[in-house]
Design a protein around this motif. Sequence first.
Motif, mmCIF file in Angstrom:
data_model
loop_
_atom_site.group_PDB
_atom_site.id
_atom_site.type_symbol
_atom_site.label_atom_id
_atom_site.label_comp_id
_atom_site.label_asym_id
_atom_site.label_seq_id
_atom_site.Cartn_x
_atom_site.Cartn_y
_atom_site.Cartn_z
ATOM 1 N N UNK A 93 0.966 -1.152 -0.280
ATOM 2 C CA UNK A 93 0.046 0.070 0.105
ATOM 3 C C UNK A 93 0.940 1.365 -0.028
ATOM 4 N N UNK A 94 2.072 1.349 0.838
ATOM 5 C CA UNK A 94 2.932 2.435 0.709
ATOM 6 C C UNK A 94 3.442 2.539 -0.617
ATOM 7 N N UNK A 95 3.844 1.514 -1.292
ATOM 8 C CA UNK A 95 4.370 1.829 -2.510
ATOM 9 C C UNK A 95 3.393 2.127 -3.647
ATOM 10 N N UNK A 96 2.336 1.797 -3.634
ATOM 11 C CA UNK A 96 0.935 2.469 -4.314
ATOM 12 C C UNK A 96 1.061 3.971 -4.053
ATOM 13 N N UNK A 97 0.887 4.425 -2.694
ATOM 14 C CA UNK A 97 0.963 5.858 -2.312
ATOM 15 C C UNK A 97 2.150 6.644 -3.027
ATOM 16 N N UNK A 98 3.243 6.046 -2.858
ATOM 17 C CA UNK A 98 4.657 6.620 -3.484
ATOM 18 C C UNK A 98 4.344 6.751 -4.845
ATOM 19 N N UNK A 99 3.911 5.668 -5.617
ATOM 20 C CA UNK A 99 3.822 5.708 -7.295
ATOM 21 C C UNK A 99 2.771 6.990 -7.476
ATOM 22 N N UNK A 130 12.658 0.324 -6.610
ATOM 23 C CA UNK A 130 11.838 -0.700 -6.750
ATOM 24 C C UNK A 130 10.400 -0.596 -6.518
ATOM 25 N N UNK A 131 10.310 0.189 -5.494
ATOM 26 C CA UNK A 131 8.687 0.522 -5.174
ATOM 27 C C UNK A 131 8.163 1.330 -6.420
ATOM 28 N N UNK A 132 8.930 2.139 -6.675
ATOM 29 C CA UNK A 132 8.383 3.305 -7.957
ATOM 30 C C UNK A 132 8.200 2.582 -9.404
#
Length: 655
Positions: free
Chosen positions: A185-191, A237-239
């Motif tokens: 979920x944090x990765x989605x927010x970051x993107x 990686x998350x982005x």
Amino acid sequence: MDDLTLAADFPQATREHWLRLVEGVLKGADFQKKLVSRSHDGIAIQPLYSKAEGSTPVMREQPGRWLVSQRIDHPDPAKANELALLDLEGGADALTLVTHKAPAAHGFGVRVESLDDLDRVLSGVMLDLIHLRVDAGGHGRQMAALMLALAERRGHNLSDLSLDLGLDPIGAMAAHGRMSASWDAMARRMGDTLEHLTVQGFAGRTFLADGRVYHEAGASEAQELAAVLATGIATLRALEAQGHSLDAARRALSFLLVADADEFLTVAKLRALRRLWARLEQACGLEPKPIRLHAETAWRMTTRRDPWVNILRTTIAAFSAGIGGADAITVLPFTAALGLPDAFARRIARNTQLILLDESNLARVADPAAGAGGFETLTNALCEKAWSLFQEIEREGGILESLKAGMLQARIAAVCSQREKAVATRREPITGTSEFPNVHEADVAVLLPMPAAEMPPPPTASASSPASTETDFASLVRMAGQGTSLIKLVGTAAGPAPVSIAPLPSIRTAEPFERLRDRADAYRARTGERPRIFLANLGPIAAFTARATFAKNFFEAGGIEAVTNDGFSDNDRLRHAFAQSGARLSCICSTDEIYEQHAAAAAEALRAAGSTLVALAGRPGEREDAWTRAGMTTFIFAGCDALTILGQALDEAGA
């Protein structure tokens, strides 16, 4: 005199010639033990290095001067604004907005809950003429939304602003022990955040790989570098997983390292990060580009006792960060460990940098450490060690998994334990605290005293909180523009965090000695006088001066005031002088030769006079048992456990 004559009279010095001279001075002593020290990473620090050949300069993001950044951290927005404007008028060209409950706030931080609060903090600040970094910890996304809403309110184009939004969810989790959502979920927010900012033309940096939380927990230089690298690669990686290119992801990322009073290792650490990240970029198939690297002087090295010495520490740290290649430097004011710094302390902090820039001209040379054997060797050694530690984190599944399993915390704790032992034995002395203390120091002014809890836990967030769920960033910006209190909204949520870990502690190295001084101060407040120790100086002045000076510094590091004299040649005078001193403790000081003849009798005389603790300045050697039977209770010498002995002395003094 021509050059040939000079060459004949002054032959070229060689390392071999130098080593022969050193051997003569050491007289058979081990070179490695006497002249080679080691960092907490086990890296050898040699006394002399040869010139480095074929070195490549390490370049800043922008050539020329680094940015002089000042913290905005007064809790009241209006007062914070007043101090910020003074800083900008006084020569600062960057600000760091530290908000309430951010890990770096250390009990203070601006209370910004709405757009109006933020507007008030930055009233009169021309955002298009300065650089601004946001330091909001776990509330970074909400503060970023408020910053965009403020830019819109003031009619700024985002492309014209130099902003670092400072989003570092992993660092915030490492400090607080929790993350408000799962990493997916944090990765989605970051993107989503980066996508919105890109569409709006944002040209600054959105994310931050921050080394402070690891440094404050006691990490070594290589551990801090490895954690920052692992945070950076986790962000990429998350982005990338959210559809952003690696090039766009790396352009959204900035870095922050801590600068401390170890000049060589600080310079090497900053230079090493640039080389290490360039290696990672190459591994990602990218052409390396200079990173944006912030530096902040170390909270870990600040002291409450004799805080003026902090000015010297931060000067060395700022100097090291400057020649190490930092793009922006923040100097913590010298009273930061005592409370909220006033305008004077802030002025000293910014002038420290301005003198280095405008009078010492440090920024006129790109990478002045390039080619210097010591700096190049240490840079390379740190690169190798940090890369190995980074690979270890990667084998554990990345920094998030390493933190969740407690592996990274355990490795940092092991180094911290080594550091604490070195501090306790004064092998790593702290000037003004464990060495050369001043028990008669005057108070310094602060705007607000340090609160009892330096870092209160942040609010937890639940899935029911609109500001902490999958609310897209555009909606957060819109809510901010409408006056919604985003930070307060998060603070009202309750419930367990989806990701929890053992948080990293925030430690100042001087704290154990400061606690001893606090005990002595409490005794003084209760009785009207400090705990005292009588220096039982034996023989002539030349015989006892060295050890009496050592003993005075030793005991006053614990707040125990030393009562000195011109020495004694008979025990009756010694016993009478001790009784008149008002002290309950004593320490025998003289040479080994005088100790052989008179130490035991002196100890018996002091015991008979009522001394509850009789120390001897020096190593006891083979006489320890005999002297202990005579009444000696402890021995002080270079490398002894000063914290334990001082604690026992305060116990005996009634503190």
